[in-house]
Structure formats: structure tokens, C-alpha cells
Scaffold this motif. Structure first.
Motif, PDB file in Angstrom:
ATOM      1  N   ARG A   1       0.626   0.613   1.890  1.00  0.00           N
ATOM      2  CA  ARG A   1      -0.256  -0.254   1.116  1.00  0.00           C
ATOM      3  C   ARG A   1      -0.083   0.046  -0.365  1.00  0.00           C
ATOM      4  O   ARG A   1       0.393   1.101  -0.770  1.00  0.00           O
ATOM      5  CB  ARG A   1      -1.719  -0.023   1.519  1.00  0.00           C
ATOM      6  CG  ARG A   1      -2.098  -0.517   2.904  1.00  0.00           C
ATOM      7  CD  ARG A   1      -2.150  -2.031   2.994  1.00  0.00           C
ATOM      8  NE  ARG A   1      -3.070  -2.634   2.038  1.00  0.00           N
ATOM      9  CZ  ARG A   1      -4.359  -2.844   2.280  1.00  0.00           C
ATOM     10  NH1 ARG A   1      -4.891  -2.486   3.443  1.00  0.00           N
ATOM     11  NH2 ARG A   1      -5.124  -3.423   1.368  1.00  0.00           N
ATOM     12  N   LYS A   2      -0.516  -0.895  -1.201  1.00  0.00           N
ATOM     13  CA  LYS A   2      -0.477  -0.714  -2.646  1.00  0.00           C
ATOM     14  C   LYS A   2      -1.703   0.069  -3.105  1.00  0.00           C
ATOM     15  O   LYS A   2      -2.798  -0.072  -2.549  1.00  0.00           O
ATOM     16  CB  LYS A   2      -0.444  -2.072  -3.350  1.00  0.00           C
ATOM     17  CG  LYS A   2       0.847  -2.859  -3.137  1.00  0.00           C
ATOM     18  CD  LYS A   2       2.021  -2.181  -3.821  1.00  0.00           C
ATOM     19  CE  LYS A   2       3.282  -3.021  -3.711  1.00  0.00           C
ATOM     20  NZ  LYS A   2       4.437  -2.377  -4.388  1.00  0.00           N
ATOM     21  N   SER A   3      -1.511   0.903  -4.123  1.00  0.00           N
ATOM     22  CA  SER A   3      -2.605   1.684  -4.675  1.00  0.00           C
ATOM     23  C   SER A   3      -2.276   2.014  -6.127  1.00  0.00           C
ATOM     24  O   SER A   3      -1.165   1.738  -6.607  1.00  0.00           O
ATOM     25  CB  SER A   3      -2.818   2.974  -3.870  1.00  0.00           C
ATOM     26  OG  SER A   3      -3.940   3.692  -4.353  1.00  0.00           O
TER      27      SER A   3
ATOM     28  N   ASN B   1       0.716  -3.863   6.716  1.00  0.00           N
ATOM     29  CA  ASN B   1       0.334  -3.198   5.468  1.00  0.00           C
ATOM     30  C   ASN B   1       1.287  -3.558   4.336  1.00  0.00           C
ATOM     31  O   ASN B   1       0.869  -3.772   3.192  1.00  0.00           O
ATOM     32  CB  ASN B   1       0.322  -1.679   5.667  1.00  0.00           C
ATOM     33  CG  ASN B   1      -0.819  -1.214   6.552  1.00  0.00           C
ATOM     34  OD1 ASN B   1      -1.703  -1.991   6.897  1.00  0.00           O
ATOM     35  ND2 ASN B   1      -0.793   0.051   6.932  1.00  0.00           N
TER      36      ASN B   1
ATOM     37  N   VAL C   1      -3.507   3.094   5.559  1.00  0.00           N
ATOM     38  CA  VAL C   1      -3.186   2.965   4.135  1.00  0.00           C
ATOM     39  C   VAL C   1      -1.701   3.178   3.848  1.00  0.00           C
ATOM     40  O   VAL C   1      -1.260   2.929   2.717  1.00  0.00           O
ATOM     41  CB  VAL C   1      -4.021   3.942   3.277  1.00  0.00           C
ATOM     42  CG1 VAL C   1      -5.502   3.711   3.491  1.00  0.00           C
ATOM     43  CG2 VAL C   1      -3.653   5.391   3.571  1.00  0.00           C
TER      44      VAL C   1
ATOM     45  N   SER D   1      -3.329  -6.376  -1.902  1.00  0.00           N
ATOM     46  CA  SER D   1      -4.557  -5.783  -2.444  1.00  0.00           C
ATOM     47  C   SER D   1      -4.427  -4.263  -2.501  1.00  0.00           C
ATOM     48  O   SER D   1      -3.716  -3.650  -1.703  1.00  0.00           O
ATOM     49  CB  SER D   1      -5.757  -6.179  -1.587  1.00  0.00           C
ATOM     50  OG  SER D   1      -5.562  -5.778  -0.242  1.00  0.00           O
ATOM     51  N   LEU D   2      -5.125  -3.660  -3.464  1.00  0.00           N
ATOM     52  CA  LEU D   2      -5.052  -2.218  -3.666  1.00  0.00           C
ATOM     53  C   LEU D   2      -6.064  -1.490  -2.788  1.00  0.00           C
ATOM     54  O   LEU D   2      -7.161  -1.983  -2.534  1.00  0.00           O
ATOM     55  CB  LEU D   2      -5.316  -1.870  -5.133  1.00  0.00           C
ATOM     56  CG  LEU D   2      -4.375  -2.486  -6.174  1.00  0.00           C
ATOM     57  CD1 LEU D   2      -4.745  -1.988  -7.564  1.00  0.00           C
ATOM     58  CD2 LEU D   2      -2.925  -2.159  -5.863  1.00  0.00           C
ATOM     59  N   VAL D   3      -5.667  -0.293  -2.319  1.00  0.00           N
ATOM     60  CA  VAL D   3      -6.566   0.582  -1.574  1.00  0.00           C
ATOM     61  C   VAL D   3      -6.687   1.900  -2.325  1.00  0.00           C
ATOM     62  O   VAL D   3      -5.884   2.209  -3.209  1.00  0.00           O
ATOM     63  CB  VAL D   3      -6.051   0.838  -0.136  1.00  0.00           C
ATOM     64  CG1 VAL D   3      -6.012  -0.452   0.654  1.00  0.00           C
ATOM     65  CG2 VAL D   3      -4.682   1.506  -0.163  1.00  0.00           C
ATOM     66  N   THR D   4      -7.694   2.675  -1.971  1.00  0.00           N
ATOM     67  CA  THR D   4      -7.898   3.970  -2.610  1.00  0.00           C
ATOM     68  C   THR D   4      -6.833   4.957  -2.149  1.00  0.00           C
ATOM     69  O   THR D   4      -6.562   5.083  -0.950  1.00  0.00           O
ATOM     70  CB  THR D   4      -9.291   4.528  -2.273  1.00  0.00           C
ATOM     71  OG1 THR D   4     -10.283   3.592  -2.699  1.00  0.00           O
ATOM     72  CG2 THR D   4      -9.527   5.863  -2.960  1.00  0.00           C
ATOM     73  N   TYR D   5      -6.239   5.646  -3.094  1.00  0.00           N
ATOM     74  CA  TYR D   5      -5.206   6.632  -2.767  1.00  0.00           C
ATOM     75  C   TYR D   5      -5.835   7.797  -2.005  1.00  0.00           C
ATOM     76  O   TYR D   5      -6.831   8.381  -2.452  1.00  0.00           O
ATOM     77  CB  TYR D   5      -4.548   7.136  -4.052  1.00  0.00           C
ATOM     78  CG  TYR D   5      -3.484   8.188  -3.837  1.00  0.00           C
ATOM     79  CD1 TYR D   5      -2.167   7.826  -3.619  1.00  0.00           C
ATOM     80  CD2 TYR D   5      -3.806   9.547  -3.857  1.00  0.00           C
ATOM     81  CE1 TYR D   5      -1.185   8.790  -3.427  1.00  0.00           C
ATOM     82  CE2 TYR D   5      -2.835  10.511  -3.663  1.00  0.00           C
ATOM     83  CZ  TYR D   5      -1.525  10.127  -3.447  1.00  0.00           C
ATOM     84  OH  TYR D   5      -0.568  11.080  -3.249  1.00  0.00           O
TER      85      TYR D   5
END
Length: 215
Positions: free
Chosen positions: A74-76, A52, A71, A57-61
Motif C-alpha cells: 500500500r501507499k504511505s 493493495n 498494508v 489511498s495512503l495508509v499509516t506506516y
């Protein structure tokens, strides 16, 4: 004519105490095996966190707990309409200098839960003059983690996620992002302790009974 001598009855191993000790030893061995299984699971989880961390790439918070492992790290990005509450806590910046982490509980809409955002490190407990805005950063577990006692009693409340801002707000320093490599994995040591306890209990009991059975 000689008098018959009384022969002392042979002493036997105590049945009930022996069974209790064997059950206790079996339980401790079972706990040791369980810790070894937890070690394997934790190693897989750490490997997931490392993957991760490498993703850009961005994921939904995740606004609602519990936070999915997929998640974490991960970036968000989120939009903080307004910080409704500040929660200053001790922390360090990305150079390792200690300070006060400024964690904002942000409103994101008219209804629903807000988001926790670590906007940077300050030198005192005075919140920054930040009124909100777009924030991009890394998803980490929130600061309010359940205690060991709460978990044991089944009263643990899942912790919220928190976003550590990539760019701090004006007047603050960027907060350090926890490393996935620092995820605790002490299960091998715990397993060794349970196996040691089981062996010690068995040896001590055998020695005690043998001493008691001596003529």
C-alpha cells in the motif's frame, strides 16, 4: 520307511518395522496435505497484495513489526527527521539496472522506533547528502527477513516494514518496487515431493520385505 521332513516355519511380515514405516508414510502424507492448505492460503495472500497494489489511498506506516498483510504494497508517507544510519544493499532501479540501494534508518521523533526508507539506487556505496524530509512511497517487507533455521527453531524476529520512495533523492535513481505477483508460492511442488516420498518409501519397503520373505 521314510524319515519325516522338517517344514520351515512360515515367515511373517515384521510387525515393528512395518508399523514404523506406516507411521512415517502417514506423516509424509500429512505434510503433503498441509502444503496444499498452505498453497490455498498463499494464493489468497497474493490476491490481497494485488488488491493493495491497485489502491492509491495512503495508509499509516507500521512502525512496529510484525507488518500486517493488509498494508503491504500500500501507499504511505513518513517524515524522516534525520537519517541516523545508512544500510547500502544491492538492488535494481525501475529500468532493471543494477546498483546499490540506499536504505536509511530514519529518526521520526524523540522516542520510539524509526522508519526504514529506500531513497533510491546509487552506483556505489557512498550515501547521498540527504538530511531527511517528507517521503511518500510503497510499503514492502524490510530487508532483514528471518532465516529458515530461525523460523524452525522459533527464534524468528519479525521484520520491520520499509518504504520505497516514489521519488528518489537527488543524485539517485528510483528503486524498483517488488511485485506482488513475485510472492513465492511453491507449496504445490512441496506437496508433490512429500506424496512422492511417501509412495517411494512404501514401495521400497514392500519390495524389501517380499524379497526377505522368499523361501
Amino acid at each position: 520307511m521314510t524319515e519325516p521332513t522338517d517344514v520351515a516355519p512360515a515367515r511373517r511380515w515384521p510387525l515393528v518395522p512395518t508399523l514404523l514405516v506406516l507411521v512415517a508414510v502417514a506423516v509424509m502424507i500429512g505434510l503433503g496435505v498441509w502444503q496444499l492448505q498452505r498453497k490455498t492460503e498463499k494464493e489468497a495472500l497474493i490476491a490481497l497484495f494485488q488488491r493493495n497494489t491497485a489502491m492509491s489511498s495512503l495508509v499509516t506506516y507500521p512502525k512496529l513489526p510484525p507488518v500486517p498483510d493488509a498494508v503491504l504494497f500500500r501507499k504511505s508517507s513518513v517524515v524522516c527527521l534525520e537519517p541516523v544510519q545508512w544500510d547500502p544493499r544491492s538492488g535494481t532501479d525501475r529500468k532493471g539496472t543494477a546498483g546499490i540501494r540506499m536504505i536509511a534508518d530514519c529518526r521520526t521523533g524523540a522516542e520510539g522506533p524509526g522508519v526504514l526508507v529506500d531513497v533510491g539506487i546509487g552506483d556505489d556505496f557512498t550515501p547521498p547528502a540527504w538530511k531527511g524530509g517528507d517521503v511518500q512511497g510503497t510499503i514492502v517487507p524490510g530487508p532483514e527477513q528471518p532465516t529458515v533455521m530461525e523460523r524452525a527453531l522459533g527464534k524468528a524476529v519479525p521484520a520491520r516494514a520499509m518504504l520505497i520512495a516514489d521519488v528518489p533523492v537527488a543524485g539517485l535513481r528510483a528503486s524498483a518496487v517488488p511485485s506482488a505477483d513475485n510472492t513465492p508460492n511453491n507449496h504445490l511442488a512441496y506437496a508433490g515431493q512429500w506424496f512422492l516420498f511417501a509412495a517411494a518409501a512404501l514401495v521400497i519397503y514392500i519390495l524389501a520385505v517380499r524379497r526377505r520373505l522368499r523361501p
